[in-house]
Design a protein around this motif. Structure first.
Motif, PDB file in Angstrom:
ATOM      1  N   ASN A  93      62.231 -82.275  30.878  1.00 61.47           N
ATOM      2  CA  ASN A  93      62.931 -80.885  30.770  1.00 61.47           C
ATOM      3  C   ASN A  93      63.493 -80.295  29.688  1.00 61.47           C
ATOM      4  O   ASN A  93      63.141 -79.151  29.275  1.00 61.47           O
ATOM      5  CB  ASN A  93      63.980 -80.750  31.876  1.00 61.47           C
ATOM      6  CG  ASN A  93      63.587 -80.866  33.458  1.00 61.47           C
ATOM      7  OD1 ASN A  93      62.281 -80.649  33.667  1.00 61.47           O
ATOM      8  ND2 ASN A  93      64.596 -81.306  34.103  1.00 61.47           N
ATOM      9  N   HIS A  94      64.073 -81.151  28.691  1.00 58.55           N
ATOM     10  CA  HIS A  94      64.387 -80.997  27.332  1.00 58.55           C
ATOM     11  C   HIS A  94      63.132 -80.530  26.608  1.00 58.55           C
ATOM     12  O   HIS A  94      63.193 -79.769  25.610  1.00 58.55           O
ATOM     13  CB  HIS A  94      64.994 -82.183  26.886  1.00 58.55           C
ATOM     14  CG  HIS A  94      65.509 -82.294  25.357  1.00 58.55           C
ATOM     15  ND1 HIS A  94      66.496 -81.338  25.311  1.00 58.55           N
ATOM     16  CD2 HIS A  94      65.230 -82.439  24.214  1.00 58.55           C
ATOM     17  CE1 HIS A  94      66.679 -81.373  23.754  1.00 58.55           C
ATOM     18  NE2 HIS A  94      65.842 -82.022  23.388  1.00 58.55           N
TER      19      HIS A  94
ATOM     20  N   THR B  59      59.985 -79.680  27.545  1.00 56.20           N
ATOM     21  CA  THR B  59      59.392 -78.043  27.902  1.00 56.20           C
ATOM     22  C   THR B  59      59.986 -77.262  27.806  1.00 56.20           C
ATOM     23  O   THR B  59      59.512 -76.020  27.269  1.00 56.20           O
ATOM     24  CB  THR B  59      58.865 -78.576  29.207  1.00 56.20           C
ATOM     25  OG1 THR B  59      60.039 -78.708  30.105  1.00 56.20           O
ATOM     26  CG2 THR B  59      57.863 -79.408  29.399  1.00 56.20           C
ATOM     27  N   ASP B  60      61.473 -77.313  27.943  1.00 53.91           N
ATOM     28  CA  ASP B  60      62.253 -76.146  27.588  1.00 53.91           C
ATOM     29  C   ASP B  60      62.144 -75.557  26.119  1.00 53.91           C
ATOM     30  O   ASP B  60      62.211 -74.641  25.551  1.00 53.91           O
ATOM     31  CB  ASP B  60      63.824 -76.431  28.095  1.00 53.91           C
ATOM     32  CG  ASP B  60      63.925 -76.391  29.384  1.00 53.91           C
ATOM     33  OD1 ASP B  60      63.195 -75.766  30.204  1.00 53.91           O
ATOM     34  OD2 ASP B  60      65.045 -76.635  29.952  1.00 53.91           O
TER      35      ASP B  60
ATOM     36  N   ARG C 152      59.017 -73.946  25.375  1.00 49.93           N
ATOM     37  CA  ARG C 152      58.930 -72.450  25.735  1.00 49.93           C
ATOM     38  C   ARG C 152      59.780 -71.860  24.687  1.00 49.93           C
ATOM     39  O   ARG C 152      59.260 -70.549  24.463  1.00 49.93           O
ATOM     40  CB  ARG C 152      59.575 -72.541  27.180  1.00 49.93           C
ATOM     41  CG  ARG C 152      58.827 -72.950  28.275  1.00 49.93           C
ATOM     42  CD  ARG C 152      59.515 -72.629  29.433  1.00 49.93           C
ATOM     43  NE  ARG C 152      58.814 -73.230  30.511  1.00 49.93           N
ATOM     44  CZ  ARG C 152      58.949 -74.377  31.364  1.00 49.93           C
ATOM     45  NH1 ARG C 152      60.041 -75.186  30.811  1.00 49.93           N
ATOM     46  NH2 ARG C 152      58.426 -74.854  32.095  1.00 49.93           N
ATOM     47  N   LYS C 153      60.673 -72.351  24.229  1.00 47.97           N
ATOM     48  CA  LYS C 153      61.628 -71.610  23.125  1.00 47.97           C
ATOM     49  C   LYS C 153      60.693 -71.557  21.583  1.00 47.97           C
ATOM     50  O   LYS C 153      60.775 -70.304  20.951  1.00 47.97           O
ATOM     51  CB  LYS C 153      62.836 -72.198  23.005  1.00 47.97           C
ATOM     52  CG  LYS C 153      63.889 -72.060  23.914  1.00 47.97           C
ATOM     53  CD  LYS C 153      64.932 -72.751  23.671  1.00 47.97           C
ATOM     54  CE  LYS C 153      65.848 -72.886  24.855  1.00 47.97           C
ATOM     55  NZ  LYS C 153      67.162 -73.886  24.833  1.00 47.97           N
TER      56      LYS C 153
END
Length: 238
Positions: free
Chosen positions: A214-215, A217-218, A221-222
């Motif tokens: 999650n860290h 992939t987030d 995205r940013k």
């Protein structure tokens, strides 16, 4: 007609392998970047081989989906992909957790000693704030755990996933991959192994890999939302 033997350099490494290792090193240290066209002669000159071994090496990297060949244009380094990085971490989670029963079954003093050394190396990298070394020692830590299962096919798949991460995403992972919770999560993994706690190990690995996925992939995205000029500025700070 007898098979033609491949020329070797001093030390026994054939020229194809020399070219392959040379290009891998350039990818790892960001000397060749995503989207960049690969100039055969430049690579050959830097590595110290002819163009033919370079092309053979690129074909191997094409099989790994690290580079692509465009007809009449040559080879290009593949762009980074949010979909690919997500799939890699999803697969890591499924694969590493699935090995837990075999890891516990084969647990012995020798494997725990190897794990202790791998964990100590990771902890030292965290203390030194050496981000490249932290990335490498983290991967070795997870490969050490997976190797305890003595499942060679699964281990090979995991090694290939890590290889893709290193060749295509090192720069991105250095920028995005540092989590304050990682060391504590590694401690929980080691404790579960020491206690031979199968359910605890499943939970510790699942929690850690889920947080990492999650860290990362987030962060991607940013990153993809940032303009190219801003990305250059960001990486120049590393």
């Amino acid at each position: 007609m007898p098979e033609k033997k491949q020329k070797k350099r001093p030390g026994g490494m054939d020229l194809d392998q020399k070219a392959y290792q040379g290009i891998r090193q350039m990818l790892f240290f960001n000397e060749i970047l995503p989207g960049q066209k690969i100039k055969y002669q430049d690579l050959a000159d830097k590595i110290g081989v002819s163009i033919t071994p370079v092309i053979h090496a690129l074909k191997r990297l094409e099989f790994k989906n690290v580079v692509s060949h465009a007809p009449n244009r040559g080879y290009f380094v593949n762009e980074t992909s949010l979909k690919e990085i997500t799939e890699i971490y999803d697969t890591r989670l499924l694969l590493e957790v699935s090995l837990v029963p075999e890891i516990i079954r084969h647990l012995d003093a020798e494997s725990m000693d190897r794990l202790g050394k791998a964990f100590d190396a990771y902890r030292e990298a965290v203390k030194e704030e050496n981000y490249y070394n932290r990335l490498m020692t983290d991967m070795r830590f997870h490969l050490t755990i997976a190797s305890m299962a003595q499942c060679q096919i699964q281990l090979k798949i995991l090694q290939e996933l890590f290889d893709t991460l290193l060749l295509k995403y090192t720069r991105n992972l250095i920028l995005l991959g540092i989590m304050d919770s990682s060391l504590d999560e590694h401690v929980h993994i080691v404790k579960s192994l020491t206690d031979r706690d199968m359910d605890g190990l499943r939970q510790a690995l699942s929690t850690h890999l889920d947080h990492v996925r999650n860290h990362i992939t987030d962060g991607f995205r940013k990153m993809f939302a940032v303009k190219p000029r801003q990305m250059v500025d960001l990486f120049s700070l590393q």
